[in-house]
Each structure stands twice: as C-alpha cells, then as structure tokens.
Design a protein around this motif. Sequence first.
Motif, PDB file in Angstrom:
ATOM      1  N   ILE C 209       0.855  -1.190   0.000  1.00 26.22           N
ATOM      2  CA  ILE C 209       0.000   0.000   0.000  1.00 26.22           C
ATOM      3  C   ILE C 209       0.892   1.241   0.000  1.00 26.22           C
ATOM      4  CG2 ILE C 209      -1.685   1.356   1.316  1.00 26.22           C
ATOM      5  CD1 ILE C 209      -3.013  -1.166   0.445  1.00 26.22           C
ATOM      6  N   ASP C 210       0.607   2.136  -0.937  1.00 28.35           N
ATOM      7  CA  ASP C 210       1.358   3.388  -0.986  1.00 28.35           C
ATOM      8  C   ASP C 210       0.527   4.501  -0.347  1.00 28.35           C
ATOM      9  OD1 ASP C 210       3.202   5.295  -1.547  1.00 28.35           O
ATOM     10  OD2 ASP C 210       2.623   5.517  -3.653  1.00 28.35           O
ATOM     11  N   ALA C 211      -0.652   4.736  -0.936  1.00 23.94           N
ATOM     12  CA  ALA C 211      -1.576   5.719  -0.359  1.00 23.94           C
ATOM     13  C   ALA C 211      -2.957   5.078  -0.308  1.00 23.94           C
ATOM     14  CB  ALA C 211      -1.621   6.969  -1.211  1.00 23.94           C
ATOM     15  N   ILE C 212      -3.732   5.447   0.678  1.00 22.50           N
ATOM     16  CA  ILE C 212      -5.065   4.845   0.789  1.00 22.50           C
ATOM     17  C   ILE C 212      -6.028   5.776   1.515  1.00 22.50           C
ATOM     18  CG2 ILE C 212      -4.478   3.612   2.937  1.00 22.50           C
ATOM     19  CD1 ILE C 212      -6.370   1.330   1.877  1.00 22.50           C
ATOM     20  N   GLY C 218     -23.211   6.105   6.528  1.00 21.13           N
ATOM     21  CA  GLY C 218     -24.452   5.442   6.922  1.00 21.13           C
ATOM     22  C   GLY C 218     -24.389   4.860   8.319  1.00 21.13           C
ATOM     23  N   VAL C 219     -23.223   4.820   8.903  1.00 17.63           N
ATOM     24  CA  VAL C 219     -23.043   4.137  10.185  1.00 17.63           C
ATOM     25  C   VAL C 219     -23.107   5.141  11.341  1.00 17.63           C
ATOM     26  CG1 VAL C 219     -21.510   2.663  11.539  1.00 17.63           C
ATOM     27  CG2 VAL C 219     -21.690   2.356   9.045  1.00 17.63           C
ATOM     28  N   ALA C 220     -22.252   6.144  11.243  1.00 15.76           N
ATOM     29  CA  ALA C 220     -22.239   7.212  12.246  1.00 15.76           C
ATOM     30  C   ALA C 220     -23.041   8.394  11.690  1.00 15.76           C
ATOM     31  CB  ALA C 220     -20.796   7.607  12.525  1.00 15.76           C
ATOM     32  N   PRO C 221     -23.293   9.414  12.492  1.00 13.87           N
ATOM     33  CA  PRO C 221     -24.074  10.571  12.011  1.00 13.87           C
ATOM     34  C   PRO C 221     -23.422  11.296  10.832  1.00 13.87           C
ATOM     35  CG  PRO C 221     -23.991  10.550  14.399  1.00 13.87           C
ATOM     36  CD  PRO C 221     -23.053   9.480  13.948  1.00 13.87           C
ATOM     37  N   THR C 222     -22.092  11.167  10.693  1.00 11.91           N
ATOM     38  CA  THR C 222     -21.421  11.748   9.523  1.00 11.91           C
ATOM     39  C   THR C 222     -20.519  10.682   8.914  1.00 11.91           C
ATOM     40  OG1 THR C 222     -19.489  12.477  10.777  1.00 11.91           O
ATOM     41  CG2 THR C 222     -21.336  14.016  10.664  1.00 11.91           C
ATOM     42  N   PRO C 223     -20.183  10.805   7.632  1.00  7.29           N
ATOM     43  CA  PRO C 223     -19.263   9.847   7.024  1.00  7.29           C
ATOM     44  C   PRO C 223     -17.924   9.846   7.765  1.00  7.29           C
ATOM     45  CG  PRO C 223     -20.295  11.196   5.338  1.00  7.29           C
ATOM     46  CD  PRO C 223     -20.655  11.803   6.655  1.00  7.29           C
ATOM     47  N   GLN C 224     -17.354   8.680   7.934  1.00 11.31           N
ATOM     48  CA  GLN C 224     -16.110   8.546   8.705  1.00 11.31           C
ATOM     49  C   GLN C 224     -14.977   8.047   7.821  1.00 11.31           C
ATOM     50  OE1 GLN C 224     -15.991   9.079  12.330  1.00 11.31           O
ATOM     51  NE2 GLN C 224     -17.858  10.122  11.632  1.00 11.31           N
ATOM     52  N   ARG C 225     -13.820   8.678   7.946  1.00  5.90           N
ATOM     53  CA  ARG C 225     -12.607   8.136   7.327  1.00  5.90           C
ATOM     54  C   ARG C 225     -11.949   7.198   8.318  1.00  5.90           C
ATOM     55  NH1 ARG C 225     -10.200  11.279   3.161  1.00  5.90           N
ATOM     56  NH2 ARG C 225      -8.271  10.129   3.567  1.00  5.90           N
ATOM     57  N   LEU C 226     -11.344   6.126   7.822  1.00  5.92           N
ATOM     58  CA  LEU C 226     -10.598   5.218   8.702  1.00  5.92           C
ATOM     59  C   LEU C 226      -9.155   5.695   8.792  1.00  5.92           C
ATOM     60  CD1 LEU C 226     -11.976   1.707   7.608  1.00  5.92           C
ATOM     61  CD2 LEU C 226     -12.845   3.285   9.340  1.00  5.92           C
ATOM     62  N   ARG C 227      -8.972   6.867   9.412  1.00  3.27           N
ATOM     63  CA  ARG C 227      -7.652   7.514   9.403  1.00  3.27           C
ATOM     64  C   ARG C 227      -6.571   6.636  10.041  1.00  3.27           C
ATOM     65  NH1 ARG C 227      -8.112  12.008   6.128  1.00  3.27           N
ATOM     66  NH2 ARG C 227      -9.949  13.214   6.671  1.00  3.27           N
ATOM     67  N   GLY C 228      -6.932   6.031  11.155  1.00  2.95           N
ATOM     68  CA  GLY C 228      -5.936   5.208  11.848  1.00  2.95           C
ATOM     69  C   GLY C 228      -5.448   4.082  10.955  1.00  2.95           C
ATOM     70  N   PHE C 229      -6.383   3.432  10.346  1.00  2.00           N
ATOM     71  CA  PHE C 229      -6.018   2.335   9.463  1.00  2.00           C
ATOM     72  C   PHE C 229      -5.219   2.845   8.269  1.00  2.00           C
ATOM     73  CE2 PHE C 229      -6.700  -0.106   5.629  1.00  2.00           C
ATOM     74  CZ  PHE C 229      -6.259  -1.359   6.027  1.00  2.00           C
ATOM     75  N   GLU C 230      -5.683   3.948   7.701  1.00  3.13           N
ATOM     76  CA  GLU C 230      -5.014   4.494   6.509  1.00  3.13           C
ATOM     77  C   GLU C 230      -3.531   4.742   6.795  1.00  3.13           C
ATOM     78  OE1 GLU C 230      -7.186   7.990   5.401  1.00  3.13           O
ATOM     79  OE2 GLU C 230      -9.043   6.890   5.033  1.00  3.13           O
ATOM     80  N   LEU C 242      -4.861  -7.732   5.915  1.00  8.39           N
ATOM     81  CA  LEU C 242      -5.044  -6.278   5.879  1.00  8.39           C
ATOM     82  C   LEU C 242      -6.524  -5.920   5.679  1.00  8.39           C
ATOM     83  CD1 LEU C 242      -3.139  -3.793   6.081  1.00  8.39           C
ATOM     84  CD2 LEU C 242      -3.384  -3.587   3.602  1.00  8.39           C
ATOM     85  N   CYS C 243      -7.196  -6.653   4.806  1.00 12.37           N
ATOM     86  CA  CYS C 243      -8.633  -6.402   4.589  1.00 12.37           C
ATOM     87  C   CYS C 243      -9.387  -6.609   5.900  1.00 12.37           C
ATOM     88  CB  CYS C 243      -9.194  -7.338   3.515  1.00 12.37           C
ATOM     89  SG  CYS C 243      -8.611  -6.965   1.856  1.00 12.37           S
ATOM     90  N   ARG C 244      -8.995  -7.648   6.617  1.00  3.93           N
ATOM     91  CA  ARG C 244      -9.660  -7.935   7.887  1.00  3.93           C
ATOM     92  C   ARG C 244      -9.394  -6.822   8.892  1.00  3.93           C
ATOM     93  NH1 ARG C 244      -8.669 -10.366  12.561  1.00  3.93           N
ATOM     94  NH2 ARG C 244     -10.467 -11.322  13.598  1.00  3.93           N
ATOM     95  N   GLU C 245      -8.174  -6.336   8.888  1.00  3.72           N
ATOM     96  CA  GLU C 245      -7.821  -5.252   9.807  1.00  3.72           C
ATOM     97  C   GLU C 245      -8.674  -3.997   9.508  1.00  3.72           C
ATOM     98  OE1 GLU C 245      -6.256  -5.279  12.513  1.00  3.72           O
ATOM     99  OE2 GLU C 245      -6.446  -3.105  12.803  1.00  3.72           O
ATOM    100  N   ALA C 246      -8.803  -3.704   8.211  1.00  3.82           N
ATOM    101  CA  ALA C 246      -9.647  -2.556   7.823  1.00  3.82           C
ATOM    102  C   ALA C 246     -11.082  -2.781   8.283  1.00  3.82           C
ATOM    103  CB  ALA C 246      -9.599  -2.366   6.308  1.00  3.82           C
ATOM    104  N   ALA C 247     -11.556  -4.021   8.100  1.00  5.17           N
ATOM    105  CA  ALA C 247     -12.929  -4.360   8.480  1.00  5.17           C
ATOM    106  C   ALA C 247     -13.141  -4.132   9.974  1.00  5.17           C
ATOM    107  CB  ALA C 247     -13.228  -5.808   8.100  1.00  5.17           C
ATOM    108  N   LEU C 248     -12.170  -4.539  10.769  1.00  2.27           N
ATOM    109  CA  LEU C 248     -12.309  -4.379  12.218  1.00  2.27           C
ATOM    110  C   LEU C 248     -12.310  -2.902  12.609  1.00  2.27           C
ATOM    111  CD1 LEU C 248     -10.070  -7.300  13.548  1.00  2.27           C
ATOM    112  CD2 LEU C 248     -12.569  -7.196  13.343  1.00  2.27           C
ATOM    113  N   GLN C 249     -11.494  -2.125  11.916  1.00  2.00           N
ATOM    114  CA  GLN C 249     -11.476  -0.676  12.191  1.00  2.00           C
ATOM    115  C   GLN C 249     -12.836  -0.055  11.855  1.00  2.00           C
ATOM    116  OE1 GLN C 249      -8.727   1.833  12.511  1.00  2.00           O
ATOM    117  NE2 GLN C 249      -7.162   0.361  13.138  1.00  2.00           N
ATOM    118  N   ALA C 250     -13.397  -0.495  10.739  1.00  2.00           N
ATOM    119  CA  ALA C 250     -14.711   0.030  10.356  1.00  2.00           C
ATOM    120  C   ALA C 250     -15.763  -0.363  11.382  1.00  2.00           C
ATOM    121  CB  ALA C 250     -15.102  -0.475   8.968  1.00  2.00           C
ATOM    122  N   ALA C 251     -15.613  -1.574  11.894  1.00  2.00           N
ATOM    123  CA  ALA C 251     -16.587  -2.068  12.874  1.00  2.00           C
ATOM    124  C   ALA C 251     -16.479  -1.328  14.202  1.00  2.00           C
ATOM    125  CB  ALA C 251     -16.414  -3.568  13.079  1.00  2.00           C
TER     126      ALA C 251
END
Lengths: 163, 791, 291
Positions: C209-212, C218-230, C242-251
């Motif tokens: 991953i270079d940039a992401i 739809g989940v929180a009151p405003t759209p959320q970026r997964l900054r920590g994961f990014e 890595l996909c699973r890690e992103a999924a857990l962050q989203a969850a």
Amino acid sequence: MSDTRNISVVVNGKSYQRTVDTRRTLGDFLRLDLGLTGTHFGCEHGVCGACTVRVDGTAVRSCLMLAVQANGKSVQTVEGMAEGDILTPLQTAFRDRHALQCGFCTPGILMTMAEFLEENPAPSEADVRDALSGNLCRCTGYQNIVDAVLQTADTLRKTRDAA
Amino acid sequence: MMSEKSFGTSPKRKEDFDLLTGRGRFVDDIVLPGMYAAAFVRSPLAHARIKSIDASAALAMPGVHAVISHHDLPATLRERRLPLFVPHPTLTSRMQHALAKEEVCYVGEPVAVVVADNRYLAEDALHLVEIDYEPLAAVSDCKAGARPDAPRAHADLESNVVSRMLSSVGDIDAAFRETPHVFKEEIFQHRGGAFFMECRGVIASYDAVEGALLVYVSSQGPHRIKRALLDLFDLSDTQIRVVTPDVGGGFGPKGSFYAEYAAIAACAMMLGHPVKWIEDRRENFVATHQERDQYWDVEIAVDAEARIRGLRGVLTHDNGAYTPWGIVLPWISVATVPGPYIVPAYHIELRSVLTNKVMATPVRGAGRPEGVVVMERLMDRIAREFKLDPAEVRRRNFIQPSQMPYNVGVIFRDGKQVVYDSGDYPACQDAALQTIDYDAFRARQAEARLKGRYIGIGIGNAVEGTGLGPYEGAAVKVATNGRITVSTGATPQGQSHKTTLAQIAADQFGVSIDAIRVETGDTSKISQGIGTFAARTAVNAGSSVHLASVKVAAKAKAIAAKLLDVREEDLELRDGYVQLAALPGGPGAASDNARQVRKSLAELAVVAAGMPGFAMQDGAEPGLESTAYFTAPQSTYANGTAVVEVEVDIETGRVTILRLVLAHDCGMLINPMVVEGQVMGGVAHAIGNALFERMLYDDQAQPLSTNFGEYLLPLATDVPRIEIVHQETASPLNPLGIKGAGESGTIPTIAPIIAAVEDALSPFGVRILEAPITPQRIVELLGDAALGRTR
Amino acid sequence: MKPARFTYHDPAAIADVLALLAEHEDSRLLAGGQSLMPMMNFRFVQPAHLIDLNRVAELGYIRADAGTLAFGAMTRQRQIQRDANVQQACPIMIEALSHVGHRQTRARGTIGGSISHFDPSAELCNMAALHDAQFVLARKGNQRTLGFDQFARGYLTTAIEPGEMLQEIRLQRWAKPYGFAFEEFAMRHGDFAICAVSVLLTLTGSGAIDAIAIAVSGVAPTPQRLRGFEAAARGQMPGHALCREAALQAAAIEAMSDAYTTAAYRTHLARVLTYRALEKAVARFKSQDMT
C-alpha cells in the motif's frame, strides 16, 4: 396574503399564461389549473413516480417542482403523447403487452420510459429495470412493463432500419 | 366480423386506450361546480380522551367554510356508529363513529374535518384546530394485549380479546395421543398494507331540491357503501346514488366503508356544496386499513410415514381498534391452513385482539398467505425431522383428485363446510417442480456452496376459496338502436372487467368485444351488488353476464323466429343480427337469399319494446334485456404451487430471487393475458410481504412507517421474471367452469420464499419462523457465520 | 400534503442570493428540491422565504484543475454522471452516483443540495469525505473555505450558518493510476444506503500500500474516514489480513440505530463491506497495472 406569480408555460405544445400561488406544485398546476388530470399524485413525496412529467424533455417528479419553476419552460404530459387516436409505439406496446392494470401509475411510467428510450435506444432488460426502479406499480409485478419497453425499443429500431 | 369464441382468448383490453392517453377518470379527476375540499384532523395519539376542541382560529381563516367535529354532525351520525356488515356470535364488536366522540383509539382516527376552498387552505387550517387530549395507555402488541392485566384498547372493554372462535375437525386428542411424532412451532407473521397507488377519495354532493345524495368514491363496491350510507342517514333507497369511477388499485382495503365517507357526505348535506376529500399518502399510512400481525403457536402430529394425523394450536390476531369486518380475516387464515393436504384432525383456537392501531382487514390474499406459511413451515419441519425431501412429504399428504369433491370439515366464513370442488394438487406441484428442474437442484446447490454461494429452494402449496357469495349481478340490455350494454355491481380496480365481461357476453351475441359496453360501479345501473374482492368477480359477475346474455340471445331468437317464420334452433346471433345459422349443410348455408333472412338486434329490440297501443305478443316481457344474479352454492376452490429459488449473501443478508415458478389452477381462463397479469402482480405483492414490507409501531402504538422511504414496496429491480404454468380444471359450480384468480399469485408465494432462504442457510442450522425476513434479521440469525471472511 | 405558504424568490445571480439570505432570516435555499420539497409537502419544513437557486446559472459547473475537481453547488447529479472529465478523472464518483435515487431524482437533484442536506447515508457526502473535499461557503460580503472535518458537524448538520450558502465543492483528485471501489448496501436499488464504503488506493512497485483513503457512511451521524487504518496500512502488503484489519477498524465506528435498522447491523455491514471494498480496489489497481 398569498404570494402569486404570473407564469407562462408551454404544455404539450400549447402556450398557457396563468397567475399561480408560488406554493402550488407543478402537478397541481397541470391538474387543477389546466385540467390535465392524466398526471397523477401517488405519494407527493417523490418516491412513487406516478406524477412524472417531462420538463424541457427531462423526466422529473411534478410533486417536487413548483409551478413557478416551470415558468418559460416546455412541459410534456401523458396527454401530449398520442396524436389524436394514434398511440405512440410505447403506448401501443403497453397495450399489446398488458403492461397496465389499474393504470394509475402508467402516465408517470410512460413519461419516464419515453425519456429513457430516447437516451438508450437499445437497452438490456437490466437497463430497463434500473430505469424503471423510480416508479412504483402495485398491480403488474413490472414484468409486462419491462417487456413492453423492450418491445418498443425493438419496434423503434426496425423503424429506423427501414428508414 | 366476429366468428371465433372470445372466451379463452386474449384480446387487447378495452380499458387501455383511455388509461394510456390520460383520459382515465379517477375520483380526484372529477370536478363539480362549487366544490369544496376537505382535510381531516386526526388523532396524533393511539389512545386518548378528547377533552376539548377549539376550532375558532381555523374558522377565522379566509377560505375556510367549516370545521366540523362530532358534536356538529347530524343527529343520526351522532347516535349511530358505522355499520358492521359481517357479525359473528363470538364477536364483541366495536364500531367507529364518523368522527370520534370522546375517545380516540388509533393514530389517524378522524376527529374533525376542515372544509375550505381548496386543499392547500384546508391543510393550513388543519394546523390551527386545537385539540386537548388526555393520553391513555395504549395496546400495541396483540399478544401482550391478550393478557388479562393489559391496558384496554377501549376504556370500556372488559377484555381486548373480542372473539375466541374454535375451528375443530375430528378427534384431535386421539391424533396427538396415538403418535410420538409431534412437532411444535411458534410462527410470527406480519403483513403490511395494500398500498394501492391511488389513495382513497370521495366526493359527496347533495341536491336539496331533489333530496338526492350523489357520492363518487374510489371503492371496491358502491352498493355496500350505499348500504352503509342508508343505515347512517335515514334516506330512501332512491335518494342515494353511489358511483365508483376508475379505481387505482384496491387489493382489499378499498372494500371497506370508512368514517371519512360518512363525514364527507354529512359535510355536503350541511354546507349545500359538493365536498371532495382525497386521502394523501401520509393519511393513507395511518388511516387506510392494513393487515398486520399474527402469532401462531401450533403443533402437528404425524405418523411414522410422515402423514399428518392432526394439527392444533392458537392464532393470536391483531385486529386493530375497531371491527369493521368482524373476524373475517383471521377466520380465513384458520380455514386456509389445511390447504391441499389431508388433515384428519384439526383444532385451532382463534383469538382476535383489539389493539390501538388502524384496523386490520383483508389485503390481497385476505389471511390466506399466513395460513399457507403456517402449514408449509410445518411441512418443511417434518421433512427435516424425517430427512425426507420436502416435495415428497407433501406428496404423501396430498388430497388426491379421485377424492374430489373433498370435505375438509372446517367451517368457512360463509358458514359452510370447506368442500373442495375440483383440482389436481399432486399434478400442480409436479408441474411447478418440473419447470424449475427441481430434481437437479441439490446438485446445483452443492456446486454453488463449493464456490461460497448459498442458494436454496422452497415449495408452497395453497388451496384458495374463491368466488365467494352471495352473488354479483349483471343486467344485459340491447337498446332499440341495437347497442348492447352490460351493467354489473362489480367494480374493477385494474382487473380488466370491462374486457373479460365483454368477452363472455360477446360469445352469446356473436359480436366483437368492442360492440359491448360494460358499465361498472354505479348503484343507479343495477339494483343489487356486492363488489370486487375475494377473487369473486369472474365467478359471480362472469356467470351472471353469461346467464343474462344467454337469456337475451334466446329472446332475440324467439322474436326473430316468429318474424322470419323459421325455427329458433336454426338461428344464430352474429355481428348484430339474428340469422339462419351458417352451418355447413344447414338451412342457411351460404346462399345469398338465406343471408338476407335475418333481423338486426335493433329491429328485434324495437319489437321487444312493444308499440304504443298494441299488446305485447304472447305476453312476452318487454325489452330485449335480462338481469341475472348468479348465486353459487358455495365457494369454488382454486389451487397453486409456487417454487422459488433464492441466493443469500451470508455476509449482508441480501436475498436475491433467482427463479420463481407458479403453477396454478383457476379453472377455465376467460382471458389468459389478464390472468397472467393478475398472477404476476400477486407474486410481486408476496415478494414484498416476504422480504420488504413492514409497518412498524412503537410500544405506544405510534406508527413509525409513514412514508414510502420507510415502508418499502418491491421495485422493478426486486421482482424477478415470473414463470407461470396454467392448469385448467373446470369448476362444476358455475356455468363457465371458472375459479377466481386475483389472489393466486400472492397466496402460495410468501411461504416458499421463506423456505428457500432457510434452505440456502441450512449449513448454518438457521430456522426461520417469521415473515417478512429482512437482511438484518438473516444476519442476526446467522450470528458469527455472517462475519464471513472478516471473522 | 401541500406546502405551507412562503414568499418565493428566484434570483439569477449569486450576489442576489446572498443579499436575500442576509435580508431574510427565516429562509431556505431551494436547490434540486428532491429532499426539501418532500419535507415541505409534509410540512416538516415551513420557511417564510424560499430562495430558489435554479435560475442561478453561475452555480452550475464542473471544473477539472490539476489537483481538484470543483463542482458548482447547483450542478445536477445527472450532469455529473454524464461529464466526460468526471468519468475519466473520477470513475468512483460515477459508481457512487449510480446508487443515488432514480433517474427522475438525479435529473433535478444537485451535488450542493445533497451535501447541504448532509444525510449520513448520502453517497455524495461519502464521496466528499473520501476525497478530502473543501467547501466554499459564501455569505454577503465574504467567503470561507472549510475542510471536510470542519464542515461535517453531525446528523443532518453542517457548518453552513444562517445567511450562508454552499457555493462550491472541491474534491481532491487522485493522480492515476489508482484502485477504487464503492460498496453499498441498501434495502432496494436507489434507497439511501444503510452502509456504504468507498476506497481509493495506490500500490508501490512491490505491491505494498502506498496511499489509501477509506470512507464509511451510513453508520455514524457523519461519514467517517478510517484515518488510523489508513496511516498504519502504508507499506503493508494487501491481502486477507489487511482487509480484515480494515474491516475491524470500520466495525469500531460507533453506529446509530433507528426503528428499522439496529446499530449492530450497521456495524456488521461496515465490517463486511470494508473488507470487500478494499479487496476490490486492490484487484482493480492490479488489473490496471497489467494493462
């Protein structure tokens, strides 16, 4: 007390000048002021599509537009489709394919599909279903509508090929 | 030139030209001179006492003509409640006032009506009517409401359980004693509303000089509306005329008489102006009748060969706040459960419970889809327990064609035992299974699972009582200019009666359907009528059209035979003439002379009308006309099998219907195109019920589904291509051999969708005992399995 | 369901709009009307003054600059779908728009209207979050530009103040090639998403991953970026872990619930859709590399 405007609208090729309440929706203007009752309200919150008309060619919900917003524009309604007793190929296909039952949602569907076919003359079934998804019909289960639209595309293609 | 029989063919519909060109006439399209518009002030609370109403601010608004509440109504409407048409000995009925008196019992109950120059102004005034309510505890859930300590849905009720009815056949205790194979299920079902595209609407106009009340109403039967108005207003029969113009869908709830109709009629009489009320969609969600919740606690006893010995249990039914249809809806559910299967012993206790919600009355299928879900869930349970193919379990239990007519023993709502008249249930299921290639499905399923795809299949069988009595009439008349008119009390809401009834008449007159005018839905055109619901019009009105047309044709022949001096049996009707039959070798065979030996229907009608000063010939009844009221001895039973293949995305819970086959038998088809249209629309309704449609209420019975963004109807992208297989078993109960078709797509189809989802999820042991089933619920049921690759 | 009375204004120039906004406190701007008009028909919203933007031609444009894609607030959704620049430079926008309502609503609905309404499920709000959008807000006499985090205030709530108008939305364009994916779950086609997840990414030559960027709506009151994961994902090899890690962050995003949808289901969808979106974006990037 009420806020009114003078508007000038061409509807189905005929020019109308009227004074309207600014809060009057385009659909109510067509139905109440011009007596064009072919346009129907099914929900008045922009979901069912029954009130769809074409404004400068574009299919839009007439419950979500104000009559004043049609000032200076050209509007087409279901009454403007057939020439006298001659139905358009789309209307004919609806009749051939039994694409309407109670007929209440039909005007909005005709308006939407007429625009869609102009834009996409050779649609797939999935394209038609996608384009139709903004119109609710409780009677038909949609299948005959989809078939009628596909038949129309076919008819129009043959007409073009012949020309 | 009309020569072929029209019955059984699919001519283009007579209705379509007007509807396709914007020339339809729905109730909101009607404008009467001096007409006002009305809007209703409705209860915002599910249960409350009305302490005071202050309309002064609303009345002061320019353009507002009246604000009418209960105490302003004419005396008869203050004294009387809306009539109950279908009473039952077990029922404690609760009927509504035209406008609420002291207590409101559901959100949306009409409390006052504002009459103004137009709807915009009426809505402005609506917000200025101040009503002081004292909130009362509300009943939201019917099972909770059935408990003795529950709050009461009406303050004066002893119990919310307003009917307990037993439906009992055979020795149920013995059936359960004699076998160890007993399976119990608790099934929750919710069906939503009709959600026709045209909301309800009514216009009332009172002519004080004539003393005549004219009512236009979007309904499923103007005669019953008239009957209710007669009950409420003390007018004579000839003073009330009710007309139903084009109707934008009905599906059951437009068959009810509503408080608003009485209130609007009163407004017109009080104000001396026509008054129009058009329900908007927000009102439609709270004020039009719906179906709703049923809890079924059932158990089934089967022998070692998986054959049913007995079925018993309790149905708890959410009736809503008043009882306009008595216990008709849950009763039909109970009577439908046995379906096409032999059930030697049957015992269901029906408990109908009042809740503080809008009334639950029949919606397309009328309680039958719920009965089918119960039986088919039990069938699938038996298959699982015995490790048998679900189709095989059903085969072992089918009533065989040789057993027809078959007495189920259950009492139907017409008070008669359910006796199936005809049908071949095993063949119907086989036809559906063959079409979907059922035998190869398990291999397909195994292959899909290897790829991580979860597909499943489900079967639903149903038998449907159709053509309910008492009758529907038809008046067939040839005018003195030869024009043929058919009038009936039945009212179409999309079912194509103007075409199909014309087809039946056309065959007797030897004309094309274009030569027949069909008039529907006007109490001034025919004296008696019941209306269009319960898949009854083709059977009742169709048979009446046939019988009346046969009589008129015979009369025409009799007169012509005299005039032409030939034998009646040598004559035929063709293209508007009675002429010598052009049978090969017959007396009229093709000679020019013979063809001139004919009389036009116009000439015959003139003769039949009689001449001033001359006696009628041989005491003949005047007029080339006849009215018939066909009365069936009992319901005729249609049947169907739906087989559905679905795919479930286990990570999101999304259900995609891959294939849907519906094999059905609705007797002889008048018009196959129309029947298929009815079936496809019915199937779409079932898809909505199985996967999408939910009316939610909070614990104070406040509706949470109040628009089309929350209450989801199936879209073109949700309904698959539907494969239909027709079987035609003639009903012996009517002259045309027909059975009802209008609900045949809906009734068997919820059950197999649910079954198919469960089948797709069988590797995870998921059991589905509820409808509808939503993606969210599927994910809940799957638990950790739904985490899929993210686990 | 008829709207309450209002005084109607239909200015033709931005300056006139701003003057009207300054003058009338109890006013609403009418853009495409696909959300405001239903609310007015229900009388949930009853402004004294309705300022119609549909004659303001200077608010309808799409401008592709070196680093940004700028949209005038009155640019119709359909116009964006059909714009060659957007199709070429920002194909994820086209995918996202295919989920926005239906053809009749996209014909009228505007990007500015959708973003001002700020429904947490709206696809265009997700796109704004994903592309680190900047919002040009104008009022009589001045203008300010906010980043997404300053603009997004909460459920149906933005930083737009009374007297102010959203004039332009600027998305930060990614230079091609990049991988992208838009995964949405709605009950039916065209419905507001229960959850939508969008991903933009680039991979290094070695496939790390270079940039992401990942936006979950739809989940929180405003759209959320997964900054920590990014931040943590940079330099990592994409795959199941890595996909699973992103999924857990989203969850881990705190989810809303309503009458129809539980917080648990929203969380669940955020999790599985994030996995899918990341996987798809990686695959797309790789397939581009090969061509």
